[in-house]
Design an enzyme around this catalytic site. Structure first.
Site, mmCIF file in Angstrom:
data_model
loop_
_atom_site.group_PDB
_atom_site.id
_atom_site.type_symbol
_atom_site.label_atom_id
_atom_site.label_comp_id
_atom_site.label_asym_id
_atom_site.label_seq_id
_atom_site.Cartn_x
_atom_site.Cartn_y
_atom_site.Cartn_z
ATOM 1 N N ASP A 1 40.777 14.199 26.102
ATOM 2 C CA ASP A 1 39.538 14.985 26.150
ATOM 3 C C ASP A 1 38.852 15.052 24.792
ATOM 4 O OD1 ASP A 1 39.691 15.549 28.842
ATOM 5 O OD2 ASP A 1 40.834 17.384 28.562
ATOM 6 N N GLU B 1 39.039 16.497 36.719
ATOM 7 C CA GLU B 1 39.817 17.542 36.062
ATOM 8 C C GLU B 1 39.497 18.875 36.740
ATOM 9 O OE1 GLU B 1 39.860 17.969 31.853
ATOM 10 O OE2 GLU B 1 40.473 15.897 31.462
ATOM 11 N N HIS C 1 46.427 16.455 14.249
ATOM 12 C CA HIS C 1 46.131 17.293 15.406
ATOM 13 C C HIS C 1 47.394 17.750 16.139
ATOM 14 C CE1 HIS C 1 43.604 18.654 18.869
ATOM 15 N NE2 HIS C 1 42.704 18.748 17.933
#
Length: 543
Positions: free
Chosen positions: A183, A294, A121
């Protein structure tokens, strides 16, 4: 039962490899001969494929693959594509240790570099290595995940290649869960701990690297080292947020807490950034506040509240239906409160009290109650939809910045009001963090003020596009943001940093640079590890 043809199959594979290496060695001999004929001086360098040949003699439980490695020549960023010469699929930590030690003992004459790859990632080719060796950390079996539920300090002990989503499910079986998250949960432990690991819980618990009791690390010398705050502390702090420069995380002991079953999930909107930031900072200053905070920026979006209605319910349905968001820059504050079903009444009272102190646009209050797992794994649901549309494996030129509190208003005015005033190509996250919750001994670099903001431009490019959705357009936009920060002399730090020169890296680390170099010299003196970051191109020593 082992097939009677199994050994024959392995022998054929071995012969194929030897033939492949022989051809490469012959080609290298021809190249060397030509080089010697055309140059008066020649520096002896051991080609990577000669080292690979000797690596094949190591008594490993895993194996090397030389073909069909296309997947390791790309990552989530999908911008850089660097093919390795081989991939190690380790089964044990010893496989990794033996491999790196063998390369290290070859000495500085070796050109073979090593990149550890978790779930791939990374954004800028950090988990790739051109013509080098990729270590597939997801192959690492090691001891199984173990959860210890002591009353004072529960923890889970896991492989560095384990995914956080699996840790969530495994620890929940014991009524426990890690405190801090990212997240997106389909990332490896070693990957996030090498960077930081930030989400909406970080204002309270710090990033993931702040919630680690112990690590097992394979250094650039091939040494297997167990480290913690009290044992080999320099390596422990160096590896956490160290971008893979000092060692490969092969095992981690992660702090846990009692896990809730449900989440109250809330969204509200603001039209003024000043009020949005004030309320965010107010919430993270409280002792009894939300468990997750957030925010994100909404630019030139229409019917935004209608988009929420599939997952959230408006507190004031009639007023919400009359709200018009067209053409305005809006700021969404997203909050979550964890609870168990028998605590619902007390939880709702707490939420109402917290909301009463905020200055959001009243009709835009939307609420939802979802299971804890569904909330934490919310991005994966979006991933499935994007994959169905063929929009997941596209270039992701993300830019993540840490901006200190005193500069966030100037940043917002210029970036959201001028550079990105017409469009954006993906979510823009923005939320404050408490410096006091971060461990300054780790390698992760942050602004120095007590409160700073994460601002994440999570753009996606359309491969065939030549307009505002193109990769070139977004990269230019990112450069404009960085150029503004530089010219305005904002003390901004990149998170998941990407630079192309050592001078830029030195500026990034600032006063921490000397300690960073010292750790590299100590734990990876030949600069074998994580070359994709382009921090150290040459060996730190020739010992």
């Amino acid at each position: 039962m082992v097939s009677k043809h199994a050994h024959l199959y392995e022998y054929i594979n071995f012969l194929s490899f030897k033939i492949f290496i022989t051809i490469l060695v012959l080609l290298n001999f021809i190249h060397k001969s030509n080089t010697l004929c055309n140059n008066s001086t020649f520096t002896s360098i051991t080609p990577p494929y000669e080292i690979l040949s000797s690596l094949q003699t190591l008594p490993l439980e895993g194996y090397f693959s030389l073909r069909n490695n296309e997947n390791t020549a790309k990552d989530f960023g999908n911008i850089y594509h660097f093919p390795p010469i081989a991939v190690l699929h380790p089964k044990t930590v010893s496989d990794i240790s033996q491999t790196i030690k063998h390369i290290y003992e070859t000495g500085s004459s070796s050109e073979l570099k090593v990149a550890a790859r978790g779930h791939g990632h990374s954004l800028q080719g950090q988990s790739q290595v051109h013509g080098g060796l990729v270590i597939n950390m997801e192959s690492l079996k090691g001891p199984e995940m173990r959860v210890y539920g002591g009353e004072s300090s529960p923890y889970v002990d896991v492989s560095g290649g384990e995914l956080w989503i699996n840790i969530l499910h495994g620890s929940l079986q014991h009524g426990l869960a890690p405190k801090s998250w990212t997240d997106y949960l389909h990332l490896s432990v070693g990957g996030t701990l090498s960077n930081g690991g930030i989400s909406g819980q970080a204002f309270r618990h710090g990033p993931q690297i702040n919630n680690i009791f112990q690590l097992q690390v394979v250094t650039g010398k091939g040494e297997v080292v167990t480290c913690s705050q009290h044992q080999n502390a320099d390596l422990f702090h160096g590896v956490l947020g160290g971008l893979g420069q000092f060692g490969i995380i092969t095992r981690a002991t992660i702090s846990l807490e009692p896990a809730p079953k449900m989440v109250k999930w809330i969204r509200v909107l603001y039209s003024k950034f000043s009020m949005f930031a004030k309320d965010q900072e107010y919430l993270i200053s409280l002792e009894n506040t939300f468990d997750y905070i957030e925010g994100f920026v909404i630019i030139n979006r229409s019917n935004i509240l209608n988009n929420w209605s599939s997952s959230f319910s408006p507190k004031y349905p009639i007023q919400a239906s009359q709200f018009n968001s067209d053409g305005r820059i809006l700021y969404c504050l997203e909050m979550a409160k964890y609870f168990n079903p028998d605590e619902a009444e007390v939880m709702n009272q707490s939420v109402d009290h917290l909301l009463s102190g905020l200055s959001y646009i009243l009709p835009t209050l939307f609420l939802s109650e979802v299971p804890y797992v569904e909330f934490l794994d919310r991005v994966h649901a979006s991933e499935k939809k994007l994959r169905e549309k063929g929009l997941w494996e596209v270039p992701h030129p993300w830019l993540n910045l840490l901006v200190q509190k005193s500069e966030i208003h100037d940043f917002a005015e210029q970036v959201f009001g001028k550079i990105l005033k017409d469009t954006n190509n993906g979510p823009i996250l923005i939320y404050p963090l408490n410096q006091t919750r971060w461990n300054s001994k780790t390698s992760l670099v942050t602004p120095k003020e007590d409160v700073f903001y994460l601002v994440a431009f999570l753009s996606s490019a359309v491969p065939s596009s030549t307009g505002p959705n193109s990769l070139e357009y977004i990269l230019t936009q990112n450069k404009r943001i960085l150029d503004f920060c530089k010219h305005a002399k904002l003390k901004v730090k990149q998170y998941l940093p990407h630079y192309t020169t050592q001078e830029e890296w030195q500026t990034h680390f600032g006063s921490s640079w000397e300690a960073f170099v010292k750790r590299k010299t100590t734990y990876d003196p030949l600069a074998l590890l994580a070359p994709g970051h382009r921090i150290f191109q040459k060996a730190m020593s020739t010992e």
